[in-house]
Design an enzyme around this catalytic site. Structure first.
Site, PDB file in Angstrom:
ATOM      1  N   TRP A   1     -14.737   1.330   3.379  1.00 19.51           N
ATOM      2  CA  TRP A   1     -13.915   2.373   2.792  1.00 19.51           C
ATOM      3  C   TRP A   1     -14.921   3.320   2.152  1.00 19.51           C
ATOM      4  O   TRP A   1     -15.563   2.974   1.155  1.00 19.51           O
ATOM      5  CB  TRP A   1     -12.963   1.792   1.755  1.00 19.51           C
TER       6      TRP A   1
ATOM      7  N   LYS B   1      -6.513  -1.661  -0.066  1.00 20.37           N
ATOM      8  CA  LYS B   1      -5.669  -2.565  -0.850  1.00 20.37           C
ATOM      9  C   LYS B   1      -6.343  -2.972  -2.158  1.00 20.37           C
ATOM     10  O   LYS B   1      -5.687  -3.151  -3.168  1.00 20.37           O
ATOM     11  CB  LYS B   1      -5.386  -3.806  -0.005  1.00 20.37           C
TER      12      LYS B   1
HETATM   13  C1  G6P Z   1      -4.356   0.151  -4.527  1.00 16.64           C
HETATM   14  C2  G6P Z   1      -3.290  -0.474  -3.676  1.00 16.64           C
HETATM   15  C3  G6P Z   1      -1.969  -0.492  -4.429  1.00 16.64           C
HETATM   16  C4  G6P Z   1      -2.132  -1.199  -5.754  1.00 16.64           C
HETATM   17  C5  G6P Z   1      -3.274  -0.613  -6.585  1.00 16.64           C
HETATM   18  C6  G6P Z   1      -3.615  -1.504  -7.764  1.00 16.64           C
HETATM   19  O1  G6P Z   1      -4.088   1.497  -4.717  1.00 16.64           O
HETATM   20  O2  G6P Z   1      -3.144   0.235  -2.456  1.00 16.64           O
HETATM   21  O3  G6P Z   1      -1.000  -1.158  -3.655  1.00 16.64           O
HETATM   22  O4  G6P Z   1      -0.945  -1.092  -6.480  1.00 16.64           O
HETATM   23  O5  G6P Z   1      -4.459  -0.523  -5.791  1.00 16.64           O
HETATM   24  O6  G6P Z   1      -4.098  -2.714  -7.267  1.00 16.64           O
HETATM   25  P1  G6P Z   1      -3.966  -4.119  -7.968  1.00 16.64           P
HETATM   26  O7  G6P Z   1      -4.557  -5.078  -6.980  1.00 16.64           O
HETATM   27  O8  G6P Z   1      -4.774  -4.029  -9.227  1.00 16.64           O
HETATM   28  O9  G6P Z   1      -2.541  -4.366  -8.234  1.00 16.64           O
END
Ligand code: G6P
Length: 609
Positions: free
Chosen positions: A71, A604
């Site tokens: 990424w 993710k």
């Molecule tokens: C990324 C993911 C989201 C997630 C966020 C926080 O943006 O795509 O789906 O809500 O990170 O991630 P975490 O693992 O801390 O919930």
């Protein structure tokens, strides 16, 4: 972000690494690469997904190798910037997850020393730094790696193979997750456990500033300052089945449909319906602090931040404790007013989000008690918090979070109810009823899921809408934010969530006959107010899509389209109203032929700041 897999053993390293990288693609998927040792260092890398890399790798005989799915942070995604990277003499290959923050200074020094760079990544700078340190120090290669790592600021999870050490795999971490899989005469390194579970259930989690040197006979962990460490071997509780699609076309759809099961798992053993109470064993060590806390702070990112907002309404509404919710990235950099009397709840699906982890550390450094609401067992956040409640949603692979959101809200509901019970802030009858209602949530979600076809039809009408507005009040305001986020993440349609009354202060200017407006309007304590807002949208010819409850005629009569969800207590309604919004986003994205599991530019697990 970025996924790393390394292998040393008796199998084809390329096969193990490529299969593992496919499982780690949720961490990033703009380019991929692999290296193995076969006489020298052999590297294959390309822009695009792991499937493209797979086609490039023809020789699969080597039994030592590593790979990376990227990424991009520094340098656009292209073949050159893809990992692995090497130094100038191509003696070793390095993959990296994280950011070398002082790469610019280091690069200038290295350029002055005659190093030539192929691409723009910070990782290539680290590779040249290791090469330079090794050249100057002349000692053991592993010591050169240690010394180089001491010179970098920032974060890294790295793995290295070297042509002169065909029986050794090197790996180290600071900030970015990395674990070692311990098999029978074979070892793995990986960003998470998914690449290794069919080979071994035994893992060692590396901690910050630790480096492991793995040979075919064993492994040795030392700090990057060369101090030996004895590490515990943990047993994984993850099955292969959990990380496969199980007949669904996409992980996201599978995970949406898993919600009744995920929430039932989350409630099991904790929601004691017959005893009218909640038992959260993971919070016992900090219960005294929690019960006397004058204020609770919540820090999280993305969807987890939205569940934090629901948590604010729940804890304030039911347990009458003031709550402040912060984006973890804002919390950490603003010298937060937090101290030994405060409790911080960090919410994270992955347990690895860099900003959330930093918020946790900041709060701990200031003496606060930190509680984790985490999905991934053994993740860094889970390990560093003082206490916590796992959400037990099972692996969430689709980049857009669905079941983790509802499971997080379920845990926050239980925390609120437990506090309400102990602090006696709710009438006994309401508490009893809420506990029963929470118990019924999985079945009610299943009811909504059974009407998926209805929502798929609705999605057809709005597939090509360029904008969407989502409105909600009270408990359903965060759901409006989450609905909008879900849509923009996977369909690339611009969408905004707003508290319904705030619409008048701006977004109303956008409403015309082309604007779909999703209103969350169940029969709750703000229903009359929502009805007024819906009238305002209608007066401007906005296209109203209502998520409401059966028999709510005031809403049903105004909406052009409506999806009903079963009745429940106002406080639990987000667990139901979010479901149609997840499905609507999914179907719209599918109609637009978007890659719902791996949307562009997203990842993710966001392990960079
Ligand atoms: C990324 C993911 C989201 C997630 C966020 C926080 O943006 O795509 O789906 O809500 O990170 O991630 P975490 O693992 O801390 O919930």
């Amino acid at each position: 972000m970025c996924g790393i897999v390394g292998y040393i053993g008796h199998r084809s390293a390329a096969d193990v690494v490529l299969k593992g990288l496919k499982r780690l693609e949720y961490r990033g998927y703009d380019s991929a690469g692999l290296a193995h040792i076969d006489g020298g260092v052999v590297i294959a890398k390309t822009k695009g997904k792991v499937a493209a890399l797979d086609k490039l790798v023809t020789d699969r005989t080597a039994t030592l190798g590593l790979g990376h799915t990227r990424w991009a942070t520094h340098g656009e995604p292209n073949d050159v910037n893809a990992h692995p990277h090497t130094g100038g003499d191509r003696a070793f290959a390095l993959v990296h997850n994280g950011i070398i923050e002082n790469y610019d200074v280091l690069k200038r020094q290295l350029l002055a020393q005659g190093h030539v760079f192929d691409g723009e990544t910070d990782t290539e700078v680290l590779a040249h730094l290791i090469e330079e340190v090794h050249r100057v120090s002349g000692g053991e290669f592993e010591n050169a790696v240690r010394m180089a790592l001491q010179q970098v600021t920032g974060t890294f999870g790295i793995a290295i193979v070297h042509r002169d050490f065909p029986d050794t795999l090197f790996a180290a971490r600071r900030g970015s997750p990395l674990l070692v899989g311990v098999g029978e005469h074979e070892f793995f390194v990986a960003s998470d456990a998914s690449p290794i579970i069919e080979y071994t259930q035994h893992v060692v989690y590396l901690d910050d500033d630790e480096m492991v040197v793995i040979t075919r006979n064993g492994y040795e962990v030392k700090t990057i300052r060369n101090v030996p460490i004895t590490k515990a071997v943990h047993q994984l509780a993850l099955s292969l089945e959990q990380i496969e699609k199980g007949g669904y076309p996409h992980f996201m759809l599978k995970e949406i449909h898993e919600q009744p099961r995920a929430i039932a798992d989350c409630l099991r053993g904790r929601l004691l319906v017959d005893e009218h109470r909640i038992q959260l064993g993971g919070l016992e060590p900090v219960m005294d602090k929690l019960l006397v806390a004058k204020r609770i702070c919540i820090a999280a990112c993305g969807t987890s931040w939205h569940s934090g907002l629901v948590g604010e309404y729940l804890i304030e509404g039911l347990a009458r404790i003031p709550v402040e919710v912060a984006y973890a990235s804002e919390f950490r950099y603003n010298d937060p007013l937090i101290g030994p009397e405060d409790v911080l709840i960090v919410i994270s699906q992955s347990g690895e989000t860099a900003d959330t982890l930093a918020a946790l550390r900041e709060a701990k450094a200031k003496g606060a008690t930190v509680i984790g609401v985490v999905n991934v067992v053994g993740s860094t956040i889970a390990r560093e918090t003082d206490a916590g409640v796992y959400i037990h949603a099972g692996p969430e692979i689709g980049v857009a979070s669905t079941k983790a959101f509802t499971a997080q809200v379920t845990v926050l509901t239980m925390i609120a109810l437990m506090l309400a019970e102990r602090k006696k802030t709710l009438p006994a009858a309401r508490l009893k009823q809420l506990i029963r209602d929470l118990h019924d949530i999985p079945a009610k979600i299943a009811d909504i899921l059974a009407r998926d076809a209805e929502i798929a039809e609705l999605a057809k009408v709005f597939t090509y809408a360029p904008n969407f507005l989502y409105l909600g009040r009270s408990y359903n305001f965060p759901v409006a934010l989450e609905g909008a986020l879900k849509l923009k993440e996977i369909s690339y349609i611009h969408a905004e969530g707003y508290p319904a009354a705030e619409m008048k202060h701006g977004p109303i200017a956008l409403i015309d006959q082309h604007m779909p407006v999703v209103v969350l309007a169940t029969s709750d304590h703000v229903n009359d107010k929502m009805v007024s807002n819906i009238e305002e949208v209608r007066a401007r010819k906005g296209r109203i899509i209502a998520v409401t409850t059966p028999g709510n005629d005031a809403v049903l009569n105004l909406a052009e389209f409506a999806v009903t969800v079963p009745e429940t207590d106002d406080a639990l309604s987000p667990l139901l109203t979010v479901i149609p919004l997840q499905l609507l986003s999914y179907h719209i994205a599918i109609n637009r032929k978007c890659d719902v599991d791996q949307p562009r530019n997203l990842a993710k697990s966001v392990t960079v700041e």
